[in-house]
Scaffold this motif. Structure first.
Motif, PDB file in Angstrom:
ATOM      1  N   VAL A  12       0.825  -1.210   0.000  1.00 34.30           N
ATOM      2  CA  VAL A  12       0.000   0.000   0.000  1.00 34.30           C
ATOM      3  C   VAL A  12       0.866   1.269   0.000  1.00 34.30           C
ATOM      4  O   VAL A  12       0.374   2.357  -0.281  1.00 34.30           O
ATOM      5  N   LEU A  13       2.144   1.138   0.297  1.00 35.44           N
ATOM      6  CA  LEU A  13       3.026   2.307   0.364  1.00 35.44           C
ATOM      7  C   LEU A  13       3.144   2.968  -1.007  1.00 35.44           C
ATOM      8  O   LEU A  13       3.198   2.300  -2.028  1.00 35.44           O
ATOM      9  N   GLY A  14       3.164   4.286  -0.991  1.00 33.97           N
ATOM     10  CA  GLY A  14       3.311   5.034  -2.229  1.00 33.97           C
ATOM     11  C   GLY A  14       2.477   6.291  -2.196  1.00 33.97           C
ATOM     12  O   GLY A  14       1.944   6.693  -1.158  1.00 33.97           O
ATOM     13  N   VAL A  15       2.365   6.937  -3.341  1.00 34.10           N
ATOM     14  CA  VAL A  15       1.589   8.172  -3.477  1.00 34.10           C
ATOM     15  C   VAL A  15       0.329   7.853  -4.270  1.00 34.10           C
ATOM     16  O   VAL A  15       0.397   7.259  -5.353  1.00 34.10           O
ATOM     17  N   TRP A  16      -0.817   8.282  -3.743  1.00 28.89           N
ATOM     18  CA  TRP A  16      -2.131   7.982  -4.308  1.00 28.89           C
ATOM     19  C   TRP A  16      -2.904   9.269  -4.553  1.00 28.89           C
ATOM     20  O   TRP A  16      -2.910  10.162  -3.708  1.00 28.89           O
ATOM     21  N   LYS A  17      -3.567   9.349  -5.715  1.00 35.86           N
ATOM     22  CA  LYS A  17      -4.425  10.495  -6.033  1.00 35.86           C
ATOM     23  C   LYS A  17      -5.857  10.146  -5.666  1.00 35.86           C
ATOM     24  O   LYS A  17      -6.350   9.059  -5.981  1.00 35.86           O
ATOM     25  N   ASN A  18      -6.534  11.076  -4.979  1.00 39.26           N
ATOM     26  CA  ASN A  18      -7.924  10.819  -4.574  1.00 39.26           C
ATOM     27  C   ASN A  18      -8.841  10.775  -5.794  1.00 39.26           C
ATOM     28  O   ASN A  18      -8.461  11.160  -6.894  1.00 39.26           O
ATOM     29  N   GLY A  19     -10.067  10.288  -5.583  1.00 45.18           N
ATOM     30  CA  GLY A  19     -11.013  10.088  -6.676  1.00 45.18           C
ATOM     31  C   GLY A  19     -11.397  11.354  -7.411  1.00 45.18           C
ATOM     32  O   GLY A  19     -11.669  11.332  -8.610  1.00 45.18           O
ATOM     33  N   ILE A  31       1.244   7.388   1.402  1.00 45.65           N
ATOM     34  CA  ILE A  31       1.051   6.427   2.481  1.00 45.65           C
ATOM     35  C   ILE A  31       2.428   5.897   2.861  1.00 45.65           C
ATOM     36  O   ILE A  31       3.218   5.490   2.005  1.00 45.65           O
ATOM     37  N   TYR A  32       2.722   5.926   4.159  1.00 42.64           N
ATOM     38  CA  TYR A  32       4.019   5.507   4.669  1.00 42.64           C
ATOM     39  C   TYR A  32       3.804   4.697   5.942  1.00 42.64           C
ATOM     40  O   TYR A  32       2.683   4.596   6.458  1.00 42.64           O
ATOM     41  N   LYS A  33       4.875   4.151   6.454  1.00 44.19           N
ATOM     42  CA  LYS A  33       4.796   3.273   7.618  1.00 44.19           C
ATOM     43  C   LYS A  33       5.616   3.853   8.759  1.00 44.19           C
ATOM     44  O   LYS A  33       6.732   4.328   8.544  1.00 44.19           O
ATOM     45  N   LYS A  34       5.022   3.829   9.961  1.00 44.05           N
ATOM     46  CA  LYS A  34       5.737   4.172  11.202  1.00 44.05           C
ATOM     47  C   LYS A  34       5.550   2.985  12.131  1.00 44.05           C
ATOM     48  O   LYS A  34       4.415   2.677  12.505  1.00 44.05           O
ATOM     49  N   GLY A  35       6.632   2.304  12.462  1.00 46.09           N
ATOM     50  CA  GLY A  35       6.520   1.096  13.278  1.00 46.09           C
ATOM     51  C   GLY A  35       5.762   0.040  12.504  1.00 46.09           C
ATOM     52  O   GLY A  35       6.112  -0.280  11.375  1.00 46.09           O
ATOM     53  N   ASP A  83      -6.284  -3.657  -6.960  1.00 45.25           N
ATOM     54  CA  ASP A  83      -5.196  -4.163  -7.789  1.00 45.25           C
ATOM     55  C   ASP A  83      -3.981  -3.321  -7.450  1.00 45.25           C
ATOM     56  O   ASP A  83      -4.046  -2.472  -6.563  1.00 45.25           O
ATOM     57  N   ALA A  84      -2.868  -3.550  -8.119  1.00 47.32           N
ATOM     58  CA  ALA A  84      -1.616  -2.875  -7.740  1.00 47.32           C
ATOM     59  C   ALA A  84      -1.717  -1.358  -7.766  1.00 47.32           C
ATOM     60  O   ALA A  84      -0.959  -0.667  -7.082  1.00 47.32           O
ATOM     61  N   ASN A  85      -2.653  -0.803  -8.533  1.00 42.91           N
ATOM     62  CA  ASN A  85      -2.745   0.649  -8.692  1.00 42.91           C
ATOM     63  C   ASN A  85      -4.089   1.244  -8.303  1.00 42.91           C
ATOM     64  O   ASN A  85      -4.371   2.384  -8.634  1.00 42.91           O
ATOM     65  N   THR A  86      -4.941   0.472  -7.630  1.00 47.29           N
ATOM     66  CA  THR A  86      -6.272   0.946  -7.234  1.00 47.29           C
ATOM     67  C   THR A  86      -6.516   0.622  -5.763  1.00 47.29           C
ATOM     68  O   THR A  86      -6.407  -0.526  -5.351  1.00 47.29           O
ATOM     69  N   LEU A  87      -6.849   1.664  -5.010  1.00 49.95           N
ATOM     70  CA  LEU A  87      -7.079   1.535  -3.576  1.00 49.95           C
ATOM     71  C   LEU A  87      -8.450   2.103  -3.237  1.00 49.95           C
ATOM     72  O   LEU A  87      -8.751   3.239  -3.580  1.00 49.95           O
ATOM     73  N   GLN A 104       0.055   6.852  -7.957  1.00 46.16           N
ATOM     74  CA  GLN A 104       0.873   7.765  -8.759  1.00 46.16           C
ATOM     75  C   GLN A 104       2.333   7.373  -8.703  1.00 46.16           C
ATOM     76  O   GLN A 104       3.034   7.425  -9.699  1.00 46.16           O
ATOM     77  N   VAL A 105       2.807   6.998  -7.509  1.00 48.84           N
ATOM     78  CA  VAL A 105       4.194   6.617  -7.299  1.00 48.84           C
ATOM     79  C   VAL A 105       4.209   5.401  -6.375  1.00 48.84           C
ATOM     80  O   VAL A 105       3.501   5.399  -5.360  1.00 48.84           O
ATOM     81  N   LYS A 106       4.974   4.409  -6.729  1.00 52.92           N
ATOM     82  CA  LYS A 106       5.046   3.195  -5.916  1.00 52.92           C
ATOM     83  C   LYS A 106       6.025   3.395  -4.745  1.00 52.92           C
ATOM     84  O   LYS A 106       7.084   3.971  -4.925  1.00 52.92           O
ATOM     85  N   LYS A 107       5.629   2.932  -3.599  1.00 49.13           N
ATOM     86  CA  LYS A 107       6.458   2.909  -2.390  1.00 49.13           C
ATOM     87  C   LYS A 107       7.336   4.137  -2.248  1.00 49.13           C
ATOM     88  O   LYS A 107       8.554   4.053  -2.251  1.00 49.13           O
TER      89      LYS A 107
END
Length: 151
Positions: free
Chosen positions: A29-36, A44-48, A123-127, A147-150
């Motif tokens: 799920v990490l990466g940059v996503w454009k809203n609808g 989206i990033y990870k902390k712990g 899918d890999a590009n839809t959240l 938009q951008v992976k991880k």
């Protein structure tokens, strides 16, 4: 007719293999996503062991006077001057398996409201990002595109 059975079997096996391959890694799920609406992008990033998101791009980044847009609809007056760009609007998600991250919250700067939220990788590009009050049945789903992976 036998060749048709073989083709169907191969298609079924490929489909099953692809569904198993999708999001075996919780970090998919990490990466940059454009809203609808196409008005913003969230990284989206990870902390712990939890997942978070922050606004990294806005279609309309500034007010008419040229100043950066701020969180003017926040119910807490002291937070209304914080910039929207950089705002952490997704919080505390955990990977629940089956391409799903849940137990999180989403903040909507348009309304100043905070909602329970779950995300599902279609899918890999839809959240699918579903914000709700109480139970997931009473909510709204927005479809985000990678938009951008991880990132």
């Amino acid at each position: 007719m036998n060749w048709l059975k073989h083709i169907l079997l191969v298609a079924l096996l490929l489909g099953t293999t692809l569904s198993w391959a999708l999001a075996k890694n919780p970090d998919d799920v990490l990466g940059v996503w454009k809203n609808g609406e196409g008005t913003g992008m969230v990284q989206i990033y990870k902390k712990g062991d939890k997942y978070y998101g922050r606004v990294v791009w806005l279609k309309v980044a500034n007010n008419p006077d040229g100043t950066p847009r701020t969180d003017v609809n926040n119910p807490e007056e002291k937070l209304r001057k914080r910039p929207l760009k950089g705002l952490e609007n997704l919080r505390d998600f955990v990977y629940a398996g089956e391409n799903t991250w849940d137990s999180g919250n989403v903040y909507d700067p348009k309304t100043g409201n905070d909602y329970s939220c779950e995300m599902k990788l279609i899918d890999a590009n839809t959240l699918e990002v579903r914000g709700f009050i109480g139970v997931s049945l009473f909510g709204r789903t927005d479809v985000w595109k990678r938009q951008v992976k991880k990132g």
